[in-house]
Design a protein around this motif. Structure first.
Motif, PDB file in Angstrom:
ATOM      1  N   GLU A   1       2.420   6.745   9.831  1.00  0.00           N
ATOM      2  CA  GLU A   1       1.851   6.224   8.595  1.00  0.00           C
ATOM      3  C   GLU A   1       0.767   5.173   8.880  1.00  0.00           C
ATOM      4  O   GLU A   1       1.061   4.083   9.383  1.00  0.00           O
ATOM      5  N   PRO A   2      -0.499   5.469   8.565  1.00  0.00           N
ATOM      6  CA  PRO A   2      -1.584   4.509   8.815  1.00  0.00           C
ATOM      7  C   PRO A   2      -1.382   3.160   8.133  1.00  0.00           C
ATOM      8  O   PRO A   2      -1.823   2.135   8.651  1.00  0.00           O
ATOM      9  N   ALA A   3      -0.714   3.156   6.979  1.00  0.00           N
ATOM     10  CA  ALA A   3      -0.495   1.884   6.273  1.00  0.00           C
ATOM     11  C   ALA A   3       0.370   0.932   7.099  1.00  0.00           C
ATOM     12  O   ALA A   3       0.227  -0.285   6.998  1.00  0.00           O
TER      13      ALA A   3
ATOM     14  N   ILE B   1      17.568   7.918   6.944  1.00  0.00           N
ATOM     15  CA  ILE B   1      16.353   7.996   6.133  1.00  0.00           C
ATOM     16  C   ILE B   1      15.770   9.400   6.274  1.00  0.00           C
ATOM     17  O   ILE B   1      15.724   9.958   7.368  1.00  0.00           O
ATOM     18  N   ALA B   2      15.322   9.971   5.158  1.00  0.00           N
ATOM     19  CA  ALA B   2      14.827  11.351   5.165  1.00  0.00           C
ATOM     20  C   ALA B   2      13.763  11.557   6.231  1.00  0.00           C
ATOM     21  O   ALA B   2      12.792  10.803   6.310  1.00  0.00           O
TER      22      ALA B   2
ATOM     23  N   VAL C   1       9.438  -0.530   4.281  1.00  0.00           N
ATOM     24  CA  VAL C   1       8.927   0.832   4.143  1.00  0.00           C
ATOM     25  C   VAL C   1       9.770   1.526   3.095  1.00  0.00           C
ATOM     26  O   VAL C   1      10.992   1.656   3.248  1.00  0.00           O
ATOM     27  N   ASN C   2       9.133   1.950   2.015  1.00  0.00           N
ATOM     28  CA  ASN C   2       9.836   2.540   0.876  1.00  0.00           C
ATOM     29  C   ASN C   2      10.962   1.632   0.379  1.00  0.00           C
ATOM     30  O   ASN C   2      12.052   2.077   0.027  1.00  0.00           O
TER      31      ASN C   2
ATOM     32  N   GLU D   1       0.834  -1.198   0.000  1.00  0.00           N
ATOM     33  CA  GLU D   1       0.000   0.000   0.000  1.00  0.00           C
ATOM     34  C   GLU D   1       0.871   1.250   0.000  1.00  0.00           C
ATOM     35  O   GLU D   1       1.884   1.322   0.710  1.00  0.00           O
ATOM     36  N   THR D   2       0.482   2.216  -0.788  1.00  0.00           N
ATOM     37  CA  THR D   2       1.153   3.509  -0.792  1.00  0.00           C
ATOM     38  C   THR D   2       0.331   4.488   0.023  1.00  0.00           C
ATOM     39  O   THR D   2      -0.795   4.824  -0.342  1.00  0.00           O
ATOM     40  N   GLY D   3       0.889   4.895   1.160  1.00  0.00           N
ATOM     41  CA  GLY D   3       0.196   5.821   2.039  1.00  0.00           C
ATOM     42  C   GLY D   3       0.644   7.249   1.798  1.00  0.00           C
ATOM     43  O   GLY D   3       1.395   7.541   0.863  1.00  0.00           O
TER      44      GLY D   3
END
Length: 227
Positions: free
Chosen positions: A85-87, A138-139, A23-24, A2-4
Motif C-alpha cells: 500500500e503506497p499510503a 486480517i483479510a 491500517v483500516n 488517506e484511503t489507498g
C-alpha cells in the motif's frame, strides 16, 4: 489520513506526543508499546546471523522501525522493502524521528508490490529476510503465513541466511499457532522460536544448523549502541 487502493491509513498522535499507525482502523505500529517488537524483528536476525549480512529484504513497511533497526548496521549494503500500500509509505515518513529516517537511506529501495509476487519472482538472494505483516486474521494477510509463501522466501534466502517471521499470540488459538509453527519448520529445517516476554513471537528460520556464538552476540551487543 488517506484511503489507498488496498487500505485506509491513518497516523495519530496521542496527547503525550506518541504516534500510532492505523491500517483500516487497526493499530499496526506505534512509538510506544509496539516499539520493542518492531525493533527486534530487525535486531534478532542481525545478532544471530553467523557472518556479516550484506543484503536485506523486509516484508511490510509499517512505521519503518524494523527498517531503521536493520539500516543502523553500517555493514549492510542493500536494503529492499516490500509494501503493498503506497499510503503506508507516505505514512511512515511521519515516523522519521523514530525510524532514523530510514526511508531516505541511500542503500534502501522501496518496492510497491504484493510480497508474495516479489518473493516468487527471480531476483537476488538475501542474507536476511524479515516479515512483519499485520495479523493473520486480517483479510488477505494469512497468505503470507502459508507453506507457499515460506517456500518462496526460502528460495530467495542465501545459504547462510536468516529468515525472521513475526507472529502474535493474542487472538490466536493454540491449534492455529501450532499449525503455523509446523508449516514453518517443515520449510525451514532449522527453526527457533523467540519471545520478548509479551504475546509477540519471532520464528527464526535457517537452511543450515544454527551456529550461535554467544561470545559474538555479546560482542555485537557491546559494539553496536543501538542493540
Amino acid at each position: 489520513h488517506e484511503t489507498g487502493a488496498n487500505a485506509t491509513v491513518t497516523v495519530l498522535e496521542s496527547p503525550k506526543g506518541a504516534r500510532y499507525l492505523r491500517v483500516n482502523g487497526k493499530t499496526d505500529a506505534s512509538e510506544t508499546g509496539d516499539l520493542g517488537t518492531q525493533l527486534l524483528v530487525g535486531f534478532l536476525p542481525r545478532m544471530l546471523h553467523s557472518g556479516n549480512p550484506k543484503t536485506v529484504l523486509t516484508v511490510g513497511l509499517g512505521s519503518g522501525m524494523t527498517l531503521g533497526a536493520l539500516a543502523s548496521d553500517p555493514g549492510i549494503e542493500r536494503i529492499d522493502s516490500v509494501e503493498i500500500e503506497p499510503a503506508v509509505v507516505r505514512a511512515a515518513k511521519h515516523f522519521a524521528r523514530s525510524n532514523h529516517n530510514a526511508l531516505a537511506d541511500p542503500r534502501m529501495r522501496m518496492i510497491l508490490a504484493d510480497a508474495r509476487q516479489v518473493l516468487a519472482a527471480r531476483g537476488p538472494k538475501y542474507d536476511i529476510i524479515t516479515s512483519e505483516p499485520s495479523n493473520p486474521w486480517i483479510a488477505g494477510i494469512a497468505n503470507l503465513f502459508t507453506r507457499e509463501a515460506f517456500l518462496s522466501a526460502k528460495e530467495r534466502l542465501a545459504d547462510d541466511g536468516v529468515y525472521c517471521q513475526w507472529i502474535q499470540g493474542y487472538f490466536m488459538r493454540p491449534s492455529d499457532m501450532r499449525m503455523i509453527l509446523r508449516t514453518f519448520s517443515e520449510v525451514f529445517p532449522h527453526t527457533m522460536l523467540f519471545s520478548n516476554g509479551t504475546p509477540d513471537y519471532f520464528i527464526m528460520g535457517s537452511l543450515k544448523p544454527w551456529e550461535i556464538s554467544y561470545a559474538s552476540v555479546g560482542k555485537r551487543l557491546t559494539e553496536a549502541p543501538e542493540l
